[in-house]
Motif scaffolding. Sequence first.
Motif, PDB file in Angstrom:
ATOM      1  N   SER A   8       0.839  -1.201   0.000  1.00 13.80           N
ATOM      2  CA  SER A   8       0.000   0.000   0.000  1.00 13.80           C
ATOM      3  C   SER A   8       0.866   1.240   0.000  1.00 13.80           C
ATOM      4  O   SER A   8       2.025   1.200   0.426  1.00 13.80           O
ATOM      5  N   ILE A   9       0.258   2.338  -0.452  1.00 11.19           N
ATOM      6  CA  ILE A   9       0.928   3.632  -0.386  1.00 11.19           C
ATOM      7  C   ILE A   9      -0.148   4.712  -0.318  1.00 11.19           C
ATOM      8  O   ILE A   9      -1.246   4.545  -0.855  1.00 11.19           O
ATOM      9  N   ASP A  10       0.158   5.793   0.370  1.00  5.44           N
ATOM     10  CA  ASP A  10      -0.735   6.949   0.412  1.00  5.44           C
ATOM     11  C   ASP A  10      -0.249   7.965  -0.605  1.00  5.44           C
ATOM     12  O   ASP A  10       0.949   8.272  -0.662  1.00  5.44           O
ATOM     13  N   ILE A  11      -1.191   8.474  -1.393  1.00  2.00           N
ATOM     14  CA  ILE A  11      -0.889   9.451  -2.442  1.00  2.00           C
ATOM     15  C   ILE A  11      -1.696  10.707  -2.164  1.00  2.00           C
ATOM     16  O   ILE A  11      -2.913  10.637  -1.941  1.00  2.00           O
ATOM     17  N   ASP A  12      -1.031  11.841  -2.183  1.00  2.00           N
ATOM     18  CA  ASP A  12      -1.658  13.123  -1.868  1.00  2.00           C
ATOM     19  C   ASP A  12      -2.411  13.673  -3.080  1.00  2.00           C
ATOM     20  O   ASP A  12      -2.073  14.723  -3.619  1.00  2.00           O
ATOM     21  N   ARG A  13      -3.395  12.919  -3.508  1.00  2.00           N
ATOM     22  CA  ARG A  13      -4.256  13.307  -4.629  1.00  2.00           C
ATOM     23  C   ARG A  13      -5.627  12.679  -4.384  1.00  2.00           C
ATOM     24  O   ARG A  13      -5.740  11.633  -3.730  1.00  2.00           O
ATOM     25  N   PRO A  14      -6.690  13.269  -4.942  1.00  2.00           N
ATOM     26  CA  PRO A  14      -8.042  12.737  -4.732  1.00  2.00           C
ATOM     27  C   PRO A  14      -8.204  11.320  -5.299  1.00  2.00           C
ATOM     28  O   PRO A  14      -7.606  10.964  -6.313  1.00  2.00           O
ATOM     29  N   ARG A  15      -9.039  10.544  -4.623  1.00  2.00           N
ATOM     30  CA  ARG A  15      -9.253   9.147  -5.000  1.00  2.00           C
ATOM     31  C   ARG A  15      -9.708   9.003  -6.455  1.00  2.00           C
ATOM     32  O   ARG A  15      -9.249   8.116  -7.173  1.00  2.00           O
ATOM     33  N   GLU A 125       7.730 -14.134  -3.891  1.00  2.00           N
ATOM     34  CA  GLU A 125       7.035 -13.242  -2.970  1.00  2.00           C
ATOM     35  C   GLU A 125       7.892 -12.040  -2.574  1.00  2.00           C
ATOM     36  O   GLU A 125       7.444 -10.897  -2.720  1.00  2.00           O
ATOM     37  N   PRO A 126       9.134 -12.227  -2.103  1.00  2.00           N
ATOM     38  CA  PRO A 126       9.931 -11.044  -1.766  1.00  2.00           C
ATOM     39  C   PRO A 126      10.253 -10.182  -2.995  1.00  2.00           C
ATOM     40  O   PRO A 126      10.281  -8.955  -2.908  1.00  2.00           O
ATOM     41  N   ALA A 127      10.455 -10.809  -4.145  1.00  2.00           N
ATOM     42  CA  ALA A 127      10.730 -10.040  -5.366  1.00  2.00           C
ATOM     43  C   ALA A 127       9.507  -9.231  -5.773  1.00  2.00           C
ATOM     44  O   ALA A 127       9.620  -8.055  -6.139  1.00  2.00           O
ATOM     45  N   MET A 128       8.334  -9.841  -5.710  1.00  2.00           N
ATOM     46  CA  MET A 128       7.097  -9.124  -6.048  1.00  2.00           C
ATOM     47  C   MET A 128       6.863  -7.960  -5.097  1.00  2.00           C
ATOM     48  O   MET A 128       6.489  -6.872  -5.524  1.00  2.00           O
ATOM     49  N   ARG A 129       7.095  -8.192  -3.804  1.00  2.00           N
ATOM     50  CA  ARG A 129       6.900  -7.134  -2.812  1.00  2.00           C
ATOM     51  C   ARG A 129       7.818  -5.950  -3.114  1.00  2.00           C
ATOM     52  O   ARG A 129       7.392  -4.792  -3.103  1.00  2.00           O
ATOM     53  N   GLN A 130       9.085  -6.230  -3.406  1.00  2.00           N
ATOM     54  CA  GLN A 130      10.045  -5.161  -3.703  1.00  2.00           C
ATOM     55  C   GLN A 130       9.647  -4.405  -4.971  1.00  2.00           C
ATOM     56  O   GLN A 130       9.653  -3.173  -4.997  1.00  2.00           O
ATOM     57  N   VAL A 131       9.297  -5.129  -6.015  1.00  2.00           N
ATOM     58  CA  VAL A 131       8.890  -4.497  -7.272  1.00  2.00           C
ATOM     59  C   VAL A 131       7.618  -3.676  -7.072  1.00  2.00           C
ATOM     60  O   VAL A 131       7.517  -2.543  -7.551  1.00  2.00           O
ATOM     61  N   ASN A 132       6.636  -4.236  -6.354  1.00  2.00           N
ATOM     62  CA  ASN A 132       5.381  -3.511  -6.130  1.00  2.00           C
ATOM     63  C   ASN A 132       5.613  -2.224  -5.348  1.00  2.00           C
ATOM     64  O   ASN A 132       5.009  -1.194  -5.654  1.00  2.00           O
ATOM     65  N   ARG A 133       6.478  -2.272  -4.350  1.00  2.00           N
ATOM     66  CA  ARG A 133       6.780  -1.054  -3.580  1.00  2.00           C
ATOM     67  C   ARG A 133       7.388   0.022  -4.482  1.00  2.00           C
ATOM     68  O   ARG A 133       7.026   1.193  -4.402  1.00  2.00           O
ATOM     69  N   LYS A 134       8.326  -0.385  -5.333  1.00  2.00           N
ATOM     70  CA  LYS A 134       8.950   0.577  -6.254  1.00  2.00           C
ATOM     71  C   LYS A 134       7.938   1.135  -7.245  1.00  2.00           C
ATOM     72  O   LYS A 134       7.942   2.329  -7.546  1.00  2.00           O
ATOM     73  N   ASP A 135       7.058   0.267  -7.754  1.00  2.00           N
ATOM     74  CA  ASP A 135       6.046   0.722  -8.707  1.00  2.00           C
ATOM     75  C   ASP A 135       5.062   1.684  -8.045  1.00  2.00           C
ATOM     76  O   ASP A 135       4.713   2.718  -8.630  1.00  2.00           O
ATOM     77  N   LEU A 136       4.630   1.373  -6.839  1.00  2.00           N
ATOM     78  CA  LEU A 136       3.713   2.278  -6.141  1.00  2.00           C
ATOM     79  C   LEU A 136       4.390   3.599  -5.803  1.00  2.00           C
ATOM     80  O   LEU A 136       3.759   4.657  -5.859  1.00  2.00           O
ATOM     81  N   GLN A 137       5.675   3.565  -5.489  1.00  2.00           N
ATOM     82  CA  GLN A 137       6.409   4.808  -5.232  1.00  2.00           C
ATOM     83  C   GLN A 137       6.482   5.655  -6.508  1.00  2.00           C
ATOM     84  O   GLN A 137       6.298   6.868  -6.467  1.00  2.00           O
ATOM     85  N   LEU A 139       4.313   5.540  -8.972  1.00  2.00           N
ATOM     86  CA  LEU A 139       2.941   6.034  -9.165  1.00  2.00           C
ATOM     87  C   LEU A 139       2.716   7.288  -8.323  1.00  2.00           C
ATOM     88  O   LEU A 139       2.186   8.290  -8.817  1.00  2.00           O
ATOM     89  N   LYS A 140       3.137   7.248  -7.077  1.00  2.00           N
ATOM     90  CA  LYS A 140       3.002   8.405  -6.180  1.00  2.00           C
ATOM     91  C   LYS A 140       3.740   9.624  -6.750  1.00  2.00           C
ATOM     92  O   LYS A 140       3.183  10.723  -6.799  1.00  2.00           O
ATOM     93  N   GLU A 141       4.977   9.408  -7.184  1.00  2.00           N
ATOM     94  CA  GLU A 141       5.763  10.515  -7.739  1.00  2.00           C
ATOM     95  C   GLU A 141       5.088  11.109  -8.969  1.00  2.00           C
ATOM     96  O   GLU A 141       5.044  12.327  -9.130  1.00  2.00           O
ATOM     97  N   SER A 145       3.238  14.890  -8.953  1.00  2.00           N
ATOM     98  CA  SER A 145       4.050  15.852  -9.702  1.00  2.00           C
ATOM     99  C   SER A 145       3.206  17.060 -10.103  1.00  2.00           C
ATOM    100  O   SER A 145       1.975  17.017 -10.125  1.00  2.00           O
ATOM    101  N   GLU A 146       3.896  18.121 -10.458  1.00  2.00           N
ATOM    102  CA  GLU A 146       3.207  19.367 -10.841  1.00  2.00           C
ATOM    103  C   GLU A 146       2.274  19.173 -12.027  1.00  2.00           C
ATOM    104  O   GLU A 146       1.215  19.772 -12.099  1.00  2.00           O
ATOM    105  N   SER A 147       2.647  18.320 -12.969  1.00  2.00           N
ATOM    106  CA  SER A 147       1.813  18.142 -14.163  1.00  2.00           C
ATOM    107  C   SER A 147       0.450  17.545 -13.808  1.00  2.00           C
ATOM    108  O   SER A 147      -0.539  17.825 -14.474  1.00  2.00           O
TER     109      SER A 147
END
Length: 151
Positions: A8-15, A125-137, A139-141, A145-147
């Motif tokens: 999971s990740i929290d993103i500072d944008r509307p749902r 499982e650990p590889a998927m978790r690591q990849v998913n965290r990077k992908d969600l990060q 997505l957040k960025e 972003s300003e755009s």
Amino acid sequence: MSVDVVTSIDIDRPRELVAGFVMDPSNATEWYRNIASVEVETTGPLGVGSRMAFRAQFLGRSLAYTYEVVEFEVGRRLVMRTADGPFPMETTYSFEDTALGGTRVTLRNRGEPTGFSRFATPLMEPAMRQVNRKDLQLLKEILESESHRSE
């Protein structure tokens, strides 16, 4: 042995904005590092029964698989299952409002590796978790972003 990875990740944008971006298959290659291409195989808006063909890289292997949407709630939840591919997999995206007006995105991948893939299950499982965290990060960025702030 099954695989069940929740991130999971929290993103500072509307749902509505976050869910709309994630639920649009044409955006997948922008925030999923390992997805090379997505081709929507069905016509009309995304919904239950929609099918998408993915090409990806994972654990050094090229993968081709087709997902079919089995649950769809606009702005809230998307569940897809592989219709064909290297092993049965279900991917769930859920979107919740946070107390500060942002969105909590939860991504769950679960499946039962078969054939050769089952031997790699302890690594998956650990590889998927690591990849998913990077992908969600990523997505957040992208979405913070300003755009995307002007949308």
